[in-house]
Design a protein around this motif. Structure first.
Motif, PDB file in Angstrom:
ATOM      1  N   ASN A 177       0.807  -1.224   0.000  1.00  0.00           N
ATOM      2  CA  ASN A 177       0.000   0.000   0.000  1.00  0.00           C
ATOM      3  C   ASN A 177       0.837   1.270   0.000  1.00  0.00           C
ATOM      4  O   ASN A 177       0.307   2.355  -0.267  1.00  0.00           O
ATOM      5  CB  ASN A 177      -0.942   0.011   1.206  1.00  0.00           C
ATOM      6  N   GLN A 218       3.412   2.451  -5.501  1.00  0.00           N
ATOM      7  CA  GLN A 218       2.510   2.462  -6.647  1.00  0.00           C
ATOM      8  C   GLN A 218       3.224   1.813  -7.828  1.00  0.00           C
ATOM      9  O   GLN A 218       4.398   1.442  -7.729  1.00  0.00           O
ATOM     10  CB  GLN A 218       2.074   3.894  -6.986  1.00  0.00           C
ATOM     11  N   THR A 236      -0.211  12.009  -2.358  1.00  0.00           N
ATOM     12  CA  THR A 236      -1.331  11.440  -3.103  1.00  0.00           C
ATOM     13  C   THR A 236      -2.472  12.455  -3.100  1.00  0.00           C
ATOM     14  O   THR A 236      -2.506  13.343  -2.240  1.00  0.00           O
ATOM     15  CB  THR A 236      -1.833  10.132  -2.453  1.00  0.00           C
ATOM     16  N   PRO A 237      -3.411  12.336  -4.017  1.00  0.00           N
ATOM     17  CA  PRO A 237      -4.571  13.247  -4.015  1.00  0.00           C
ATOM     18  C   PRO A 237      -5.381  13.157  -2.715  1.00  0.00           C
ATOM     19  O   PRO A 237      -6.066  14.095  -2.346  1.00  0.00           O
ATOM     20  CB  PRO A 237      -5.404  12.783  -5.214  1.00  0.00           C
ATOM     21  N   GLN A 238      -5.277  12.022  -2.016  1.00  0.00           N
ATOM     22  CA  GLN A 238      -6.033  11.829  -0.777  1.00  0.00           C
ATOM     23  C   GLN A 238      -5.374  12.502   0.430  1.00  0.00           C
ATOM     24  O   GLN A 238      -5.911  12.468   1.533  1.00  0.00           O
ATOM     25  CB  GLN A 238      -6.198  10.331  -0.474  1.00  0.00           C
ATOM     26  N   GLY A 239      -4.180  13.085   0.223  1.00  0.00           N
ATOM     27  CA  GLY A 239      -3.524  13.796   1.319  1.00  0.00           C
ATOM     28  C   GLY A 239      -2.481  12.990   2.072  1.00  0.00           C
ATOM     29  O   GLY A 239      -1.926  13.472   3.055  1.00  0.00           O
ATOM     30  N   SER A 240      -2.210  11.765   1.636  1.00  0.00           N
ATOM     31  CA  SER A 240      -1.146  10.984   2.266  1.00  0.00           C
ATOM     32  C   SER A 240       0.067  10.975   1.349  1.00  0.00           C
ATOM     33  O   SER A 240       0.157  11.772   0.420  1.00  0.00           O
ATOM     34  CB  SER A 240      -1.642   9.566   2.569  1.00  0.00           C
ATOM     35  N   TYR A 255       3.104   8.366  -0.801  1.00  0.00           N
ATOM     36  CA  TYR A 255       3.526   7.030  -1.222  1.00  0.00           C
ATOM     37  C   TYR A 255       5.014   7.100  -1.551  1.00  0.00           C
ATOM     38  O   TYR A 255       5.574   8.176  -1.751  1.00  0.00           O
ATOM     39  CB  TYR A 255       2.715   6.528  -2.422  1.00  0.00           C
TER      40      TYR A 255
END
Length: 123
Positions: free
Chosen positions: A27, A30, A106-110, A112
């Motif tokens: 996770n 990518q 990431t677009p979600q705010g975390s 990678y």
């Protein structure tokens, strides 16, 4: 969260997963991610996790000595450099290692892992 706190939180999360359940590291990568492990280049989340889960030891414990970080580029990335010790089950002496992560948002705010370079340090 400031960059130093973010880097330390990432490092704690990464090595906790590595030591307990390497498969769960998928996770954090990518398909465009790349790992260089002792000079061997591996690309893609599935290939990276396949490499990490096929290492010739089942149990290990990372002990982190230093964590350094820098912001990286206008996209909000971060370079994280780690040094520490790696204790393998059944081995008397710990191995010294260095690892560099290039984290991207990431677009979600975390974040990678976009790039990951690992080397054992032989003295």
């Amino acid at each position: 969260m400031d960059p130093d706190s973010l880097a330390k939180a990432f490092v704690e999360h990464y090595y906790t997963l590595f030591d307990a359940n390497r498969g769960a590291l998928a996770n954090l990568y990518q398909e465009g991610s790349m790992l260089t492990f002792e000079g061997q280049k591996i690309q893609g989340s599935q290939n990276i996790v396949a490499k990490l889960t096929s290492l010739p030891f089942q149990q290990c414990q990372h002990s982190i000595t230093t964590v350094d970080c820098q912001p990286s580029g206008p996209a909000g990335g971060m370079l994280v450099f780690v040094s520490g010790n790696l204790q393998l089950a059944g081995e008397q002496h710990a191995l010294k290692f260095s690892q560099m992560f290039h984290l991207m948002p990431t677009p979600q705010g975390s974040f990678y892992v976009f790039n990951d370079i690992f080397r054992l340090n032989y003295a």
